[in-house]
Design an enzyme around this catalytic site. Structure first.
Site, PDB file in Angstrom:
ATOM      1  N   ASP A 169       0.814  -1.214   0.000  1.00 25.97           N
ATOM      2  CA  ASP A 169       0.000   0.000   0.000  1.00 25.97           C
ATOM      3  C   ASP A 169       0.847   1.264   0.000  1.00 25.97           C
ATOM      4  OD1 ASP A 169      -2.709   1.129   0.138  1.00 25.97           O
ATOM      5  OD2 ASP A 169      -2.070   1.899   2.085  1.00 25.97           O
ATOM      6  N   LEU A 202      -7.670   6.496   1.629  1.00 26.33           N
ATOM      7  CA  LEU A 202      -7.782   7.561   0.618  1.00 26.33           C
ATOM      8  C   LEU A 202      -6.527   7.718  -0.225  1.00 26.33           C
ATOM      9  CD1 LEU A 202      -9.562  10.263   2.790  1.00 26.33           C
ATOM     10  CD2 LEU A 202     -10.581   8.913   0.966  1.00 26.33           C
ATOM     11  N   ARG A 203      -5.546   6.822  -0.017  1.00 20.90           N
ATOM     12  CA  ARG A 203      -4.315   6.944  -0.810  1.00 20.90           C
ATOM     13  C   ARG A 203      -4.612   6.783  -2.300  1.00 20.90           C
ATOM     14  NH1 ARG A 203      -1.432   3.781   3.262  1.00 20.90           N
ATOM     15  NH2 ARG A 203      -0.253   5.219   4.545  1.00 20.90           N
ATOM     16  N   GLY A 204      -5.535   5.899  -2.643  1.00 25.53           N
ATOM     17  CA  GLY A 204      -5.877   5.689  -4.059  1.00 25.53           C
ATOM     18  C   GLY A 204      -6.370   6.959  -4.723  1.00 25.53           C
TER      19      GLY A 204
END
Length: 422
Positions: A279, A360-362
């Protein structure tokens, strides 16, 4: 006074920084004893003091031009003496991997790229060929952490103290570093440890920076990252999460910036990567073996030409390499002015939500990558086509694994993209 001048002349002569005609005479010299630990460059000459001891700063004012030209010649000579690297422009195929790497050079905040694919598909060769294209950045001279003179978040403790005290920083330009992290590296070598030499000779505790310090504001490359020991994975996770590396060793507690582009490559047959580390990679590129017979022949021929005469082969791609460098430099300078419409932002987040992407990294990475691609193409506004190009690489590795699912996760992302955007 005479002994000081004699010592400084010897230092200059041993380092071959000035021509013989300049060695005996110093037209303008200022000597300031009693300074603390630090390194300063005056007229191109740096003399480092030791902690707790008097230090003389010798300023030479009229040889800067001569020294700068010599330094440039030394840089060129050092570059030519390095092991030749296969040119990035000569890599045949593997467009997805090359695009992910270029976007990370344009915007390091994307967060790196994980490259997974079959053995012998040029993963390591492509990553290492990126060295030639890396731009120059401004750093504080003599700082082991490549501190940014303008960004406090990328400054080491000593540099930050100098800024607070109003001291003048000496700035120099240097290429972005690419640091290889070997699988067999020890934790001390990665994080940093006690400087044994200073402890034995001077009887003082001093910190010796490790690979994470060297990689600050640069690239940290881990080949076969899925085979990396768990304790090193934990170190990388900690640094990648905070952007800082904290070392606790034998009475020394020190923190330094460790913001780097994390690039990893590996073969999925040799084991999966821990989800926490996966991730942390901003993008994920899948590399397959080239099936087209003509392309395979071209790859074999290009490699044979490179092995036969690396210098001649690199010269044949010099124009293409320079054009690519200019594109990257232009994209980096125009990146801040690239805009993305609110409507497109909402649709990106809708895709992420409907795919059940955790966190919310995506969303953040997709927005950044789309802007970087628009800048690379010379536009100041993101269009849907940019998002379609990058969104599979930004979300593929963030989807929850379904053992019964036979379809590739990248295709699932594309299907959902067209469903939302149409």
């Amino acid at each position: 006074m005479a002994s000081v001048l004699g010592t400084s002349t010897a230092i200059l002569a041993s380092r071959s920084l000035v021509s013989p005609s300049l060695k005996p005479a110093f037209p303008s010299i200022s000597i300031n004893p009693g300074q603390g630990y630090g390194r300063k460059l005056y007229g191109g000459i740096g003399i480092q003091g030791r902690k707790g001891r008097p230090q003389f700063h010798i300023a030479v004012t009229n040889v800067a031009t001569e020294i700068n030209s010599v330094e440039q010649a030394q840089k060129v000579a050092a570059k030519e003496s390095q092991r030749p690297v296969f040119p990035f422009a000569a890599i045949v195929g593997q467009d997805e991997m090359k695009l992910c790497l270029l976007l990370n050079v344009i915007d390091p905040k994307i967060g790196g790229v994980m490259i997974m694919g079959d053995r012998g598909t040029g993963k390591s060769t492509t990553v290492r060929s990126l060295v030639d294209l890396l731009p120059e950045i401004r750093v504080v001279f003599g700082d082991p952490y490549n501190s940014d003179p303008e960004d406090p978040e990328s400054m080491g403790i000593e540099v930050r103290e100098k800024v607070v005290n109003g001291e003048e920083l000496t700035i120099t330009m240097t290429k972005i570093n690419m640091v290889d992290l070997p699988l067999g590296a020890t934790e001390d070598r990665v994080c940093g440890t006690i400087d044994i030499e200073k402890a034995l000779t001077e009887g003082v505790k001093a910190f010796e920076p490790g690979l994470l310090a060297k990689a600050n504001r640069g690239i940290l490359y881990v080949d076969e990252v899925n085979l990396l020991d768990d304790h090193l994975v934990d170190v990388l996770l900690d640094s990648a999460a905070s952007g800082w590396n904290t070392v606790e060793r034998e009475g020394i507690s020190i923190s330094h910036p460790a913001r780097f582009i994390l690039i990893g490559s590996g073969n999925p047959e040799e084991g999966e990567l821990r989800p926490q580390l996966l991730d942390r990679f901003g993008m994920h590129a899948q590399v397959g073996t080239v099936r087209d017979a003509e392309l395979r022949v071209k790859i074999v021929e290009e490699r044979a030409r490179f092995d036969k005469n690396p210098k001649e082969f690199r010269d044949s791609y010099k124009a293409e390499q320079e054009k690519l460098q200019q594109q990257i430099a232009s994209a980096r300078s125009s990146l801040s002015s690239v805009q993305i419409d609110q409507d497109l932002k909402v649709k990106i987040s809708k895709v992420c939500a409907e795919l059940n992407v955790d966190g919310l990294r995506g969303d953040i990475v997709t927005n950044r990558a789309a802007k970087a691609l628009a800048a690379l193409k010379g536009r100041d506004k993101v269009i849907a086509e940019d998002i379609a190009t990058v969104i599979p690489n930004c979300l593929r590795h963030r989807l929850r694994k379904d053992p019964l699912e036979s379809i590739d996760s990248g295709l699932l992302v594309i299907e959902k993209f067209y469903e939302v955007f149409s």
